[in-house]
Design a protein around this motif. Structure first.
Motif, PDB file in Angstrom:
ATOM      1  N   UNK A  86      16.141   2.486 -14.368  1.00 42.55           N
ATOM      2  CA  UNK A  86      16.757   1.159 -14.227  1.00 42.55           C
ATOM      3  C   UNK A  86      16.002   0.272 -13.229  1.00 42.55           C
ATOM      4  N   UNK A  87      14.969   0.807 -12.611  1.00 45.62           N
ATOM      5  CA  UNK A  87      14.152  -0.010 -11.698  1.00 45.62           C
ATOM      6  C   UNK A  87      13.223  -0.863 -12.557  1.00 45.62           C
ATOM      7  N   UNK A  88      13.247  -2.160 -12.309  1.00 42.91           N
ATOM      8  CA  UNK A  88      12.482  -3.098 -13.141  1.00 42.91           C
ATOM      9  C   UNK A  88      10.985  -2.740 -13.164  1.00 42.91           C
ATOM     10  N   UNK A  89      10.510  -2.107 -12.091  1.00 39.56           N
ATOM     11  CA  UNK A  89       9.081  -1.779 -12.011  1.00 39.56           C
ATOM     12  C   UNK A  89       8.677  -0.665 -12.976  1.00 39.56           C
ATOM     13  N   UNK A  90       9.671   0.029 -13.556  1.00 34.62           N
ATOM     14  CA  UNK A  90       9.351   1.077 -14.529  1.00 34.62           C
ATOM     15  C   UNK A  90       8.784   0.474 -15.812  1.00 34.62           C
ATOM     16  N   UNK A  91       9.036  -0.812 -16.044  1.00 35.18           N
ATOM     17  CA  UNK A  91       8.578  -1.407 -17.318  1.00 35.18           C
ATOM     18  C   UNK A  91       7.638  -2.605 -17.143  1.00 35.18           C
ATOM     19  N   UNK A  92       7.389  -3.002 -15.919  1.00 34.46           N
ATOM     20  CA  UNK A  92       6.505  -4.162 -15.709  1.00 34.46           C
ATOM     21  C   UNK A  92       5.044  -3.749 -15.955  1.00 34.46           C
ATOM     22  N   UNK A  93       4.319  -4.490 -16.820  1.00 33.61           N
ATOM     23  CA  UNK A  93       2.943  -4.091 -17.151  1.00 33.61           C
ATOM     24  C   UNK A  93       2.042  -3.885 -15.928  1.00 33.61           C
ATOM     25  N   UNK A  94       2.187  -4.726 -14.923  1.00 31.36           N
ATOM     26  CA  UNK A  94       1.359  -4.650 -13.729  1.00 31.36           C
ATOM     27  C   UNK A  94       1.604  -3.356 -12.950  1.00 31.36           C
ATOM     28  N   UNK A  95       2.699  -2.700 -13.283  1.00 32.35           N
ATOM     29  CA  UNK A  95       3.076  -1.467 -12.597  1.00 32.35           C
ATOM     30  C   UNK A  95       2.823  -0.208 -13.439  1.00 32.35           C
ATOM     31  N   UNK A  96       2.160  -0.364 -14.613  1.00 32.16           N
ATOM     32  CA  UNK A  96       1.845   0.847 -15.387  1.00 32.16           C
ATOM     33  C   UNK A  96       0.872   1.661 -14.528  1.00 32.16           C
ATOM     34  N   UNK A  97       0.774   2.953 -14.786  1.00 32.64           N
ATOM     35  CA  UNK A  97      -0.099   3.791 -13.945  1.00 32.64           C
ATOM     36  C   UNK A  97      -1.529   3.287 -13.956  1.00 32.64           C
ATOM     37  N   UNK A  98      -2.030   2.932 -15.148  1.00 33.16           N
ATOM     38  CA  UNK A  98      -3.420   2.453 -15.254  1.00 33.16           C
ATOM     39  C   UNK A  98      -3.604   1.169 -14.453  1.00 33.16           C
ATOM     40  N   UNK A  99      -2.627   0.276 -14.563  1.00 31.83           N
ATOM     41  CA  UNK A  99      -2.727  -0.998 -13.841  1.00 31.83           C
ATOM     42  C   UNK A  99      -2.714  -0.744 -12.338  1.00 31.83           C
ATOM     43  N   UNK A 100      -1.886   0.194 -11.925  1.00 29.28           N
ATOM     44  CA  UNK A 100      -1.811   0.478 -10.482  1.00 29.28           C
ATOM     45  C   UNK A 100      -3.146   1.025  -9.957  1.00 29.28           C
ATOM     46  N   UNK A 101      -3.803   1.844 -10.781  1.00 24.99           N
ATOM     47  CA  UNK A 101      -5.114   2.374 -10.359  1.00 24.99           C
ATOM     48  C   UNK A 101      -6.080   1.206 -10.175  1.00 24.99           C
ATOM     49  N   UNK A 102      -6.111   0.291 -11.139  1.00 22.17           N
ATOM     50  CA  UNK A 102      -7.039  -0.845 -11.057  1.00 22.17           C
ATOM     51  C   UNK A 102      -6.659  -1.792  -9.916  1.00 22.17           C
ATOM     52  N   UNK A 103      -5.382  -2.049  -9.771  1.00 21.85           N
ATOM     53  CA  UNK A 103      -4.923  -3.044  -8.791  1.00 21.85           C
ATOM     54  C   UNK A 103      -4.986  -2.532  -7.349  1.00 21.85           C
ATOM     55  N   UNK A 104      -5.232  -1.239  -7.210  1.00 18.22           N
ATOM     56  CA  UNK A 104      -5.377  -0.668  -5.865  1.00 18.22           C
ATOM     57  C   UNK A 104      -6.522  -1.372  -5.115  1.00 18.22           C
TER      58      UNK A 104
ATOM     59  N   UNK B 210       0.806  -1.222   0.000  1.00 14.69           N
ATOM     60  CA  UNK B 210       0.000   0.000   0.000  1.00 14.69           C
ATOM     61  C   UNK B 210       0.839   1.273   0.000  1.00 14.69           C
ATOM     62  N   UNK B 211       2.138   1.145  -0.254  1.00 10.69           N
ATOM     63  CA  UNK B 211       2.995   2.343  -0.225  1.00 10.69           C
ATOM     64  C   UNK B 211       3.330   2.846  -1.634  1.00 10.69           C
ATOM     65  N   UNK B 212       2.738   2.208  -2.654  1.00 10.68           N
ATOM     66  CA  UNK B 212       3.050   2.594  -4.031  1.00 10.68           C
ATOM     67  C   UNK B 212       1.744   2.951  -4.752  1.00 10.68           C
ATOM     68  N   UNK B 213       1.524   4.237  -4.991  1.00  8.62           N
ATOM     69  CA  UNK B 213       0.290   4.581  -5.716  1.00  8.62           C
ATOM     70  C   UNK B 213       0.631   4.865  -7.178  1.00  8.62           C
ATOM     71  N   UNK B 214      -0.374   5.333  -7.941  1.00 10.75           N
ATOM     72  CA  UNK B 214      -0.148   5.483  -9.390  1.00 10.75           C
ATOM     73  C   UNK B 214       0.791   6.649  -9.701  1.00 10.75           C
ATOM     74  N   UNK B 215       1.016   7.493  -8.715  1.00  7.19           N
ATOM     75  CA  UNK B 215       1.881   8.665  -8.992  1.00  7.19           C
ATOM     76  C   UNK B 215       3.357   8.363  -8.764  1.00  7.19           C
ATOM     77  N   UNK B 216       3.640   7.306  -8.045  1.00 11.12           N
ATOM     78  CA  UNK B 216       5.049   7.011  -7.736  1.00 11.12           C
ATOM     79  C   UNK B 216       5.847   6.772  -9.020  1.00 11.12           C
ATOM     80  N   UNK B 217       7.005   7.457  -9.108  1.00  7.15           N
ATOM     81  CA  UNK B 217       7.846   7.268 -10.296  1.00  7.15           C
ATOM     82  C   UNK B 217       9.049   6.418  -9.933  1.00  7.15           C
ATOM     83  N   UNK B 218       9.383   5.497 -10.827  1.00  9.50           N
ATOM     84  CA  UNK B 218      10.528   4.620 -10.595  1.00  9.50           C
ATOM     85  C   UNK B 218      11.703   5.057 -11.466  1.00  9.50           C
ATOM     86  N   UNK B 219      12.913   4.848 -10.960  1.00 15.70           N
ATOM     87  CA  UNK B 219      14.109   5.135 -11.759  1.00 15.70           C
ATOM     88  C   UNK B 219      14.050   4.278 -13.021  1.00 15.70           C
TER      89      UNK B 219
END
Ligand SMILES: NC(=O)c1ccc[n+]([C@@H]2O[C@H](COP(=O)([O-])OP(=O)(O)OC[C@H]3O[C@@H](n4cnc5c(N)ncnc54)[C@H](OP(=O)(O)O)[C@@H]3O)[C@@H](O)[C@H]2O)c1
Length: 328
Positions: free
Chosen positions: A223-241, A212-221
């Motif tokens: 080189x952080x793998x989460x910057x490209x993982x589909x489940x971590x796209x902003x839209x996905x994060x909104x839905x997965x909340x 619960x510490x990562x919302x759709x606004x959080x930006x990843x570096x």
């Protein structure tokens, strides 16, 4: 901290382990080495006896951090590492589990960890070009030579697990498992239960999202793998909340935190499961350890499982290219 057994070969570890990958791989930026060493030593103080690293993390420096931190506790803890990639000039060039590569990796890991024997050695990813029997046979020889104690696989399929286990008994399977990644429940978990193999879920906190510490606004570096993982796209994060909300509701009723509920749910599935949450922060290490003290009644467990199943998770856990190349 309670202990759990992984497999039938005598491997006993704390019910919750510590994933050390994020200290120098995947989740940039990384903390200073001294901070990671202090955190690992704090984990020992808190009763954690199971530490996870890999040759490819860094590559190489993760094993050095873990080895240096655990040098004073060598005979009291279990260090798990992994082989299985062709690493060229610091870059991962695909899977490689040829026997000579395994042997080379093991010699390097022994040196970097500063140990005479690797407690638990996993194949990091299945290499389709090398029969799993040859991989298991090589590890069996390394065990006979006293360089390795226990054998593990990571993200392997049921047939591969069975074939490997027939050559050299497998003590643990390390694959992704959490409230939002449950595909291994259908075939893999029943297979390892039948064979008496333990399960070590990686990314048990959904790489942080379930806390619960990562919302759709959080930006990843970049080189952080989460910057490209589909489940971590902003839209996905909104839905997965919606799943985070389910966990948060349970956390409130149990007077616990999200991370504790996510880990306690895993621990409650089977007594032969040992999650390895990763963190670079001591207060979170303490928080995550608290999960070992949380019990669910059968009703609470079914309620949490049912509520989480109602949420349709958006986005895959890896990109297709990652899944094909390494899965990491
Ligand atoms: N076999 C494989 O292929 C494979 C693949 C991936 C991982 N692994 C292993 O599994 C371990 C764990 O997986 P993981 O690191 O990918 O994912 P994870 O444990 O699900 O999540 C780690 C992330 O969650 C954050 N976090 C941890 N505790 C938290 C808390 N209480 N509250 C808020 N945030 C928290 C961490 O950030 P902070 O550092 O900022 O706390 C980190 O970014 C790894 O360290 C690695 O050893 C293996």
């Amino acid at each position: 901290m309670q202990k759990r057994n992984l497999g039938n070969q005598g491997l006993e570890v704390s019910a919750i382990g510590l994933g050390c990958m994020g200290m120098s791989f995947s989740y940039a930026p990384f903390p200073p080495k001294e901070d990671s060493i202090s955190l690992i030593r704090k984990a020992v103080e808190l009763g954690i006896t199971f530490f996870d690293t890999a040759e490819v993390y860094g590559p190489y420096n993760n094993e050095e951090i873990v080895g240096q931190a655990l040098q004073p506790f060598k005979n009291e803890v279990i260090i798990a590492t992994k082989f299985g990639f062709n690493i060229q000039e610091g870059k991962m060039m695909g899977v490689d589990s040829r026997p000579e590569t395994i042997r080379r990796a093991v010699e390097g890991s022994l040196k970097r960890l500063g140990v005479e024997c690797i407690d638990l050695l996993y194949q990091h990813r299945v290499d389709p070009k090398v029969p799993i029997e040859d991989v298991a046979g090589t590890v069996r020889d390394l065990i006979k030579e006293g360089k390795v104690k226990y054998f593990g696989l990571s993200e392997a399929g049921a047939n591969t697990i069975k074939k490997a286990h027939a050559i050299q008994p497998v003590s643990a399977l390390q694959s992704e498992y959490s409230l939002w990644t449950r595909q291994h429940e259908t075939e893999i978990m029943p297979t390892i239960e039948q064979l008496g193999i333990g399960f070590v879920p990686f990314s048990p906190l959904g790489k942080g999202f379930l806390t619960g510490t990562i919302d759709e606004k959080k930006e990843f570096a970049a080189s952080d793998i989460r910057a490209i993982i589909p489940r971590y796209s902003s839209d996905a994060r909104v839905a997965n909340q919606a799943l985070v909300d389910v966990i948060a509701k349970f956390a409130e009723t149990k007077n616990a935190t999200n991370s504790q509920i996510a880990l306690a749910w895993i621990l409650a599935q089977k007594p032969w499961i040992v999650p390895i949450p990763g963190t670079t922060k001591i207060h979170r290490l303490i928080e995550n350890n608290g999960a070992a003290g949380i019990q669910f009644s059968p009703e609470e467990l079914s309620e949490l499982t049912a509520a989480s199943e109602k949420v349709k998770i958006v986005g895959t856990r890896y990109t297709e290219a990652m899944e094909a190349a390494t899965g990491i």
